[in-house]
Scaffold this motif. Structure first.
Motif, PDB file in Angstrom:
ATOM      1  N   GLY A  19      62.219  50.207  33.584  1.00 23.53           N
ATOM      2  CA  GLY A  19      63.918  50.603  32.823  1.00 23.53           C
ATOM      3  C   GLY A  19      63.842  51.812  32.807  1.00 23.53           C
ATOM      4  O   GLY A  19      65.319  52.274  32.317  1.00 23.53           O
ATOM      5  N   ARG A  20      63.069  52.770  32.347  1.00 25.18           N
ATOM      6  CA  ARG A  20      63.248  54.606  31.912  1.00 25.18           C
ATOM      7  C   ARG A  20      63.824  54.858  32.595  1.00 25.18           C
ATOM      8  O   ARG A  20      63.563  54.590  33.949  1.00 25.18           O
ATOM      9  CB  ARG A  20      62.152  54.670  31.307  1.00 25.18           C
ATOM     10  CG  ARG A  20      62.068  54.677  30.009  1.00 25.18           C
ATOM     11  CD  ARG A  20      59.657  55.173  29.639  1.00 25.18           C
ATOM     12  NE  ARG A  20      59.760  54.173  28.493  1.00 25.18           N
ATOM     13  CZ  ARG A  20      58.821  54.263  28.556  1.00 25.18           C
ATOM     14  NH1 ARG A  20      58.083  55.494  28.360  1.00 25.18           N
ATOM     15  NH2 ARG A  20      57.831  53.596  26.550  1.00 25.18           N
ATOM     16  N   PRO A  21      64.541  56.179  32.512  1.00 27.85           N
ATOM     17  CA  PRO A  21      65.843  56.885  33.513  1.00 27.85           C
ATOM     18  C   PRO A  21      64.604  58.087  33.584  1.00 27.85           C
ATOM     19  O   PRO A  21      63.549  58.707  32.480  1.00 27.85           O
ATOM     20  CB  PRO A  21      66.680  57.076  32.910  1.00 27.85           C
ATOM     21  CG  PRO A  21      66.540  57.003  31.776  1.00 27.85           C
ATOM     22  CD  PRO A  21      65.457  55.613  31.334  1.00 27.85           C
ATOM     23  N   PHE A  22      64.271  58.596  34.749  1.00 29.06           N
ATOM     24  CA  PHE A  22      63.325  59.976  34.690  1.00 29.06           C
ATOM     25  C   PHE A  22      64.151  60.799  35.782  1.00 29.06           C
ATOM     26  O   PHE A  22      65.227  60.224  36.145  1.00 29.06           O
ATOM     27  CB  PHE A  22      62.155  59.270  35.649  1.00 29.06           C
ATOM     28  CG  PHE A  22      62.017  58.820  36.878  1.00 29.06           C
ATOM     29  CD1 PHE A  22      61.659  59.402  38.238  1.00 29.06           C
ATOM     30  CD2 PHE A  22      62.101  57.572  37.057  1.00 29.06           C
ATOM     31  CE1 PHE A  22      62.261  58.569  39.146  1.00 29.06           C
ATOM     32  CE2 PHE A  22      62.643  57.252  37.958  1.00 29.06           C
ATOM     33  CZ  PHE A  22      62.444  57.152  39.037  1.00 29.06           C
ATOM     34  N   ALA A  23      63.876  61.783  35.228  1.00 29.22           N
ATOM     35  CA  ALA A  23      64.647  62.828  36.493  1.00 29.22           C
ATOM     36  C   ALA A  23      63.950  63.911  37.475  1.00 29.22           C
ATOM     37  O   ALA A  23      62.325  63.367  37.333  1.00 29.22           O
ATOM     38  CB  ALA A  23      64.939  63.973  35.442  1.00 29.22           C
ATOM     39  N   TRP A  24      64.630  64.587  38.311  1.00 32.84           N
ATOM     40  CA  TRP A  24      64.131  64.935  39.788  1.00 32.84           C
ATOM     41  C   TRP A  24      62.809  66.282  39.254  1.00 32.84           C
ATOM     42  O   TRP A  24      62.411  66.626  38.115  1.00 32.84           O
ATOM     43  CB  TRP A  24      65.223  65.989  40.420  1.00 32.84           C
ATOM     44  CG  TRP A  24      64.840  66.599  41.441  1.00 32.84           C
ATOM     45  CD1 TRP A  24      64.672  66.118  42.941  1.00 32.84           C
ATOM     46  CD2 TRP A  24      64.413  67.514  41.455  1.00 32.84           C
ATOM     47  NE1 TRP A  24      64.310  66.820  43.422  1.00 32.84           N
ATOM     48  CE2 TRP A  24      64.078  68.165  42.959  1.00 32.84           C
ATOM     49  CE3 TRP A  24      64.160  68.940  40.438  1.00 32.84           C
ATOM     50  CZ2 TRP A  24      64.392  69.263  43.450  1.00 32.84           C
ATOM     51  CZ3 TRP A  24      64.448  69.942  41.259  1.00 32.84           C
ATOM     52  CH2 TRP A  24      63.513  70.147  42.923  1.00 32.84           C
ATOM     53  N   ARG A  25      62.032  65.984  40.578  1.00 37.05           N
ATOM     54  CA  ARG A  25      60.682  66.990  39.598  1.00 37.05           C
ATOM     55  C   ARG A  25      60.730  67.976  41.139  1.00 37.05           C
ATOM     56  O   ARG A  25      60.468  67.605  42.310  1.00 37.05           O
ATOM     57  CB  ARG A  25      59.620  66.452  39.549  1.00 37.05           C
ATOM     58  CG  ARG A  25      59.465  65.855  37.947  1.00 37.05           C
ATOM     59  CD  ARG A  25      58.187  65.250  37.507  1.00 37.05           C
ATOM     60  NE  ARG A  25      58.119  63.604  37.157  1.00 37.05           N
ATOM     61  CZ  ARG A  25      57.321  63.556  36.353  1.00 37.05           C
ATOM     62  NH1 ARG A  25      55.988  63.390  36.632  1.00 37.05           N
ATOM     63  NH2 ARG A  25      57.309  62.556  34.928  1.00 37.05           N
ATOM     64  N   LYS A  26      59.856  69.146  40.604  1.00 40.81           N
ATOM     65  CA  LYS A  26      60.095  69.520  42.244  1.00 40.81           C
ATOM     66  C   LYS A  26      58.843  69.093  42.800  1.00 40.81           C
ATOM     67  O   LYS A  26      59.065  69.499  43.820  1.00 40.81           O
ATOM     68  CB  LYS A  26      59.487  71.198  41.451  1.00 40.81           C
ATOM     69  CG  LYS A  26      59.180  72.341  42.297  1.00 40.81           C
ATOM     70  CD  LYS A  26      60.617  72.711  43.538  1.00 40.81           C
ATOM     71  CE  LYS A  26      59.710  74.068  43.934  1.00 40.81           C
ATOM     72  NZ  LYS A  26      61.030  73.934  44.564  1.00 40.81           N
ATOM     73  N   LYS A  27      58.317  68.428  42.311  1.00 43.23           N
ATOM     74  CA  LYS A  27      57.095  68.734  43.164  1.00 43.23           C
ATOM     75  C   LYS A  27      57.460  66.958  43.906  1.00 43.23           C
ATOM     76  O   LYS A  27      56.620  66.578  44.615  1.00 43.23           O
ATOM     77  CB  LYS A  27      55.393  67.614  42.856  1.00 43.23           C
ATOM     78  CG  LYS A  27      56.036  65.942  41.616  1.00 43.23           C
ATOM     79  CD  LYS A  27      54.585  66.464  40.909  1.00 43.23           C
ATOM     80  CE  LYS A  27      54.489  64.993  40.645  1.00 43.23           C
ATOM     81  NZ  LYS A  27      52.722  64.392  40.007  1.00 43.23           N
ATOM     82  N   TRP A  28      58.989  66.492  43.602  1.00 47.03           N
ATOM     83  CA  TRP A  28      59.572  65.475  44.540  1.00 47.03           C
ATOM     84  C   TRP A  28      60.413  65.521  45.374  1.00 47.03           C
ATOM     85  O   TRP A  28      61.080  65.549  45.938  1.00 47.03           O
ATOM     86  CB  TRP A  28      59.987  64.213  43.725  1.00 47.03           C
ATOM     87  CG  TRP A  28      59.012  63.397  43.123  1.00 47.03           C
ATOM     88  CD1 TRP A  28      57.367  62.898  42.981  1.00 47.03           C
ATOM     89  CD2 TRP A  28      58.818  62.807  41.767  1.00 47.03           C
ATOM     90  NE1 TRP A  28      57.319  62.297  42.146  1.00 47.03           N
ATOM     91  CE2 TRP A  28      58.019  62.081  40.745  1.00 47.03           C
ATOM     92  CE3 TRP A  28      60.457  63.050  40.713  1.00 47.03           C
ATOM     93  CZ2 TRP A  28      58.130  61.723  40.010  1.00 47.03           C
ATOM     94  CZ3 TRP A  28      59.714  62.078  39.772  1.00 47.03           C
ATOM     95  CH2 TRP A  28      58.845  61.791  39.310  1.00 47.03           C
ATOM     96  N   GLU A  29      60.495  67.436  45.157  1.00 41.64           N
ATOM     97  CA  GLU A  29      61.777  67.554  46.586  1.00 41.64           C
ATOM     98  C   GLU A  29      61.934  67.158  47.834  1.00 41.64           C
ATOM     99  O   GLU A  29      63.185  67.067  47.910  1.00 41.64           O
ATOM    100  CB  GLU A  29      61.180  69.426  46.424  1.00 41.64           C
ATOM    101  CG  GLU A  29      62.543  70.276  47.032  1.00 41.64           C
ATOM    102  CD  GLU A  29      62.279  71.468  47.080  1.00 41.64           C
ATOM    103  OE1 GLU A  29      63.241  72.466  47.117  1.00 41.64           O
ATOM    104  OE2 GLU A  29      60.600  72.052  46.846  1.00 41.64           O
TER     105      GLU A  29
END
Length: 50
Positions: A19-29
């Motif tokens: 349930g935690r928010p997570f941000a975009w990462r370069k490796k997930w581009e």
């Protein structure tokens, strides 16, 4: 030269396991649309009915 972005400007998602928010990462581009979990631990502990 590319401009750097502030972390607050990056897209975010909410992990369905913890349930935690997570941000975009370069490796997930290239696979951001497919990313569902914030970490490998959450991915492994997801419900088997998923």
């Amino acid at each position: 030269m590319a401009r750097s972005r502030k972390k607050a400007d990056l897209p975010t998602k909410v992990c369905p396991v913890c349930g935690r928010p997570f941000a975009w990462r370069k490796k997930w581009e290239k696979v951001w649309d497919e990313v569902r979990y914030c970490s490998e631990r959450c991915r492994r502990s997801r419900k088997s009915t998923d």
